[in-house]
Design a protein around this motif. Sequence first.
Motif, short mmCIF file in Angstrom:
data_model
loop_
_atom_site.label_atom_id
_atom_site.label_comp_id
_atom_site.label_asym_id
_atom_site.label_seq_id
_atom_site.Cartn_x
_atom_site.Cartn_y
_atom_site.Cartn_z
N ALA A 132 -5.52 68.60 -15.45
CA ALA A 132 -3.76 69.32 -15.68
C ALA A 132 -2.42 68.42 -15.78
N ALA A 133 -1.72 68.76 -16.94
CA ALA A 133 -0.85 68.81 -16.84
C ALA A 133 0.29 69.28 -17.05
N ASP A 134 1.47 68.42 -17.44
CA ASP A 134 2.62 69.39 -18.09
C ASP A 134 2.72 69.93 -19.17
N SER A 135 1.41 69.39 -20.27
CA SER A 135 1.42 70.28 -21.54
C SER A 135 0.20 70.21 -21.17
N ALA A 139 -11.38 72.99 -16.08
CA ALA A 139 -10.31 74.04 -15.98
C ALA A 139 -9.78 72.88 -16.53
N VAL A 140 -8.78 72.56 -17.68
CA VAL A 140 -7.98 72.03 -18.92
C VAL A 140 -7.09 72.82 -19.00
N GLY A 141 -5.43 71.99 -18.80
CA GLY A 141 -4.24 73.01 -19.15
C GLY A 141 -3.35 72.14 -18.00
N THR A 142 -2.45 73.52 -18.47
CA THR A 142 -0.93 73.02 -17.36
C THR A 142 -1.19 73.80 -16.13
N ALA A 143 -0.24 74.29 -15.33
CA ALA A 143 -0.94 74.59 -14.08
C ALA A 143 -1.16 76.77 -14.14
N LEU A 148 -3.37 60.69 -11.06
CA LEU A 148 -2.08 61.44 -9.90
C LEU A 148 -1.41 62.77 -9.84
N ARG A 149 -1.28 62.84 -11.14
CA ARG A 149 -0.33 64.45 -11.90
C ARG A 149 -1.15 64.91 -11.71
N SER A 150 -1.84 65.15 -11.94
CA SER A 150 -3.53 65.65 -12.42
C SER A 150 -3.69 66.45 -10.69
N TYR A 151 -4.10 65.67 -9.99
CA TYR A 151 -4.10 66.22 -7.76
C TYR A 151 -2.51 67.25 -7.62
N GLU A 152 -1.16 66.21 -7.86
CA GLU A 152 0.01 67.27 -7.56
C GLU A 152 -0.62 68.34 -7.51
N ILE A 153 -0.83 68.77 -9.11
CA ILE A 153 -0.37 70.03 -10.00
C ILE A 153 -1.76 70.83 -8.85
N THR A 154 -3.20 70.57 -8.65
CA THR A 154 -4.52 71.01 -8.64
C THR A 154 -3.53 71.23 -6.66
N ALA A 155 -2.95 71.03 -6.32
CA ALA A 155 -2.45 70.70 -4.89
C ALA A 155 -1.54 72.05 -4.66
N GLU A 156 -0.78 72.38 -5.81
CA GLU A 156 0.22 73.37 -5.60
C GLU A 156 -0.33 74.54 -6.18
N ILE A 157 -1.71 74.14 -7.07
CA ILE A 157 -2.41 75.52 -7.24
C ILE A 157 -2.93 76.27 -6.09
#
Length: 330
Positions: free
Chosen positions: A224-227, A280-284, A316-325
Amino acid sequence: MTLFSVLDLAPVCEGSNTREALHNALDLAQHVEKWGFNRYWVAEHHNIPGIASAATSVVVGYIAGGTSTIRIGSGGIMLPNHAPLMIAEQFGTLASLYPDRIDLGLGRAPGTDQLTMQALRRSLSQEVGDFPRDVVELQHFLKEPEAGQKVVATPGAGTNVPLWILGSSLFGAQLAAMLGLPFAFASHFAPAAMDQAIEIYRDNFKPSEQLEKPHVMLGYNICAADSAEEADLLRSSSLQSFVNLRKGAPGKLPPPIKDYEATLSAAEQQMLNQMARCAAVGTADMVEEQVGKFLKETAADELIIVSSIFDHTARLRSYEITAEIAGRIN
């Protein structure tokens, strides 16, 4: 409610080393603990330059010592490489140091090639039946010792470290059901038998002292990333690593390559397409949609997330987005 956990292979990136990989593993564990993930597992693999977790029980201790609440464990210990008594002592020690936080996931594959299996002093003539016997023996050593028991795991006896059965085939599902243990399926890299394995496990589960009802954990890849463009680029590192492993040329985790999949043969692309259901690949928003669909199809009790990303900050950002999801899904 679906639990979200982390499977980390402690990747050694090109241009880096084992020390940095293990420091990054601890940093990741500390972050995902803060973000609410349920457990953090490392896996036993040998003779693979890009994986720093070969001495799995040592790494589990290192991570547990640097965290305070998240469960830490093995995903898994490849039990045929070890005497059950040795594993009972190692994980009994960990459970004594970090009570109610240690998991012991068990697999029957060697986690390596045949030459390395010999170097590990593992018999190449072992029968399939040896693994269930070893699991039961290990279970015995972790329970309270019986009167007159001649061999006692010290430490280990009475710790009742929770066991998990890992698998990528139907064998593990059958064994986990028979013993009444939680079952973790390696769908993140071998999804072919996933649906059948889940069905066999749930239909044949027998309650045990450890577990009253079936618990299915599925491996799942997330990048996961911001774009979307960044996520596709970051994902190429793990795809390169997977293709290289299947070619018999494992190495350190390579840096990302733009449009990597366009360089692959039809056979290689087909191999990667088989894994797409469990990734799963992509934005949140994109990842949330894909994860939601997967959970609807499988009714998994828990997802254990793999994010093999070259840049540690991006991982780290990918896991942070995953936590939000995870928070939105639950």
